[in-house]
Scaffold this active site. Structure first.
Site, short mmCIF file in Angstrom:
data_model
loop_
_atom_site.label_atom_id
_atom_site.label_comp_id
_atom_site.label_asym_id
_atom_site.label_seq_id
_atom_site.Cartn_x
_atom_site.Cartn_y
_atom_site.Cartn_z
N LYS A 14 0.86 -1.11 -0.03
CA LYS A 14 0.02 -0.01 0.01
C LYS A 14 0.88 1.31 0.06
CE LYS A 14 -2.58 -0.85 3.62
NZ LYS A 14 -1.96 -2.31 3.97
N ARG A 89 -10.33 0.43 7.57
CA ARG A 89 -9.91 -0.86 7.67
C ARG A 89 -11.16 -1.71 8.31
NH1 ARG A 89 -4.31 0.15 8.26
NH2 ARG A 89 -3.02 -1.68 8.38
N ARG A 128 11.31 -6.35 5.39
CA ARG A 128 10.98 -4.80 5.61
C ARG A 128 11.62 -4.71 7.02
NH1 ARG A 128 5.15 -2.30 5.17
NH2 ARG A 128 4.80 -3.17 7.35
N ARG A 134 10.58 -1.67 11.80
CA ARG A 134 9.17 -1.25 12.38
C ARG A 134 9.07 -2.16 13.52
NH1 ARG A 134 4.20 -0.31 8.22
NH2 ARG A 134 3.09 -1.58 9.93
N ARG A 145 -1.45 -9.61 13.02
CA ARG A 145 -1.98 -8.55 12.05
C ARG A 145 -2.56 -9.31 10.72
NH1 ARG A 145 3.47 -5.77 10.85
NH2 ARG A 145 2.39 -4.28 9.30
#
Ligand code: AMP
Length: 191
Positions: A14, A89, A128, A134, A145
Site C-alpha cells: 500500500k 480498515r 522490511r 518497524r 496482524r
C-alpha cells in the site's frame, strides 16, 4: 477531488504504490499508520494509546481512527485527488468515511485492492523488518496482524464491491506489471 482508497493486507505494498500514484498524478496522501507512528514518536497521549494496540498487532478503535481522519480531511481541500492508505480498515470506518465525504459533497471514487498471497506477504514483511526496523514487523506480531486483517478488514472488500468502486489487482510476480495494471485504471479515473 477524487477519493481513492488503497486496500490490502499488511505487506501488500500500500505504501509503495501510494507513493507511485502520488507522484504520477500529483495527489494528496494520508497513511493512518504513518500518522500513528508520528504520534508515538512525539510521545503524545494518542501515540501512547496507539502503541499498545500496534505492538499487539491489533487495530486501533474505530472511534479514534474516525476522529483522526475527520481532522485531516479538510486539509485536502483543493487537491485534485487524495490517496487513503490504510483507511478505512473496518466496515464501521467505511460507513463513517462515506458519511463524512457525503457531508462535503464527495464520494469514494475508487478502491484499489492489492491481492497478494500470504507467503509473499510474510517474506516481504520480514525483509522490511531488517530494513526499516518497524516494531510490529516481527513474525509473532505479523501473524496477529494477519488474523486481525482476515477478521475485520478483508470483509470490507465486499463492501467496496457493493459500492461499485472495487478494482482488484493480483500480484503478478513483478512490480512493473502490477504498476501498469494500476496505472491503466488510474489513468481512466484521473482523465
Ligand atoms: P500500517 O502502517 O497501515 O500497516 O498500520 C500499522 C498499524 O497501525 C496497524 O497494524 C494498526 O494497529 C494501526 N492502524 C493503522 N491504520 C488503522 C486503521 N484505519 N484502523 C485501525 N488501526 C489502524
Amino acid at each position: 477531488m477524487k477519493n481513492i482508497v488503497i486496500f490490502g493486507a499488511p505487506g501488500s505494498g500500500k505504501g509503495t504504490y501510494s507513493a507511485k500514484l502520488v507522484e504520477r498524478y500529483g495527489l494528496g496522501h494520508i497513511s493512518t499508520g504513518d500518522v500513528l507512528r508520528g504520534e508515538i514518536k512525539n510521545g503524545t497521549e494518542l501515540g501512547k494509546t496507539a502503541k499498545a494496540y500496534i505492538d499487539e498487532g491489533k487495530l486501533i478503535p474505530d472511534s479514534l481512527m474516525i476522529d483522526i481522519l475527520a481532522s485531516k480531511l479538510d486539509s485536502f481541500a483543493g487537491e485534485k485527488g487524495v490517496i487513503y492508505d490504510g483507511f478505512p480498515r473496518t466496515i464501521a470506518q467505511a460507513d463513517a468515511f462515506k458519511e463524512m465525504l457525503a457531508q462535503r459533497g464527495m464520494k469514494i471514487d475508487a478502491m484499489v485492492e492489492l491481492v497478494v498471497g500470504e507467503d509473499v506477504l510474510m517474506e516481504r514483511l520480514l525483509r522490511r523488518a531488517e530494513i526499516e526496523g518497524r516494531a510490529d514487523d516481527n513474525e509473532e506480531t505479523i501473524k496477529k496482524r494477519f488474523v486481525e486483517y482476515h477478521a475485520k478488514t478483508q470483509p470490507l472488500s465486499e463492501w467496496f464491491a457493493n459500492e461499485g468502486v472495487r478494482q482488484q489487482f493480483t500480484w503478478p510476480g513483478h512490480m512493473d506489471e502490477m504498476l501498469s495494471g494500476i496505472y491503466a485504471a488510474m489513468d481512466k479515473l484521473m482523465a
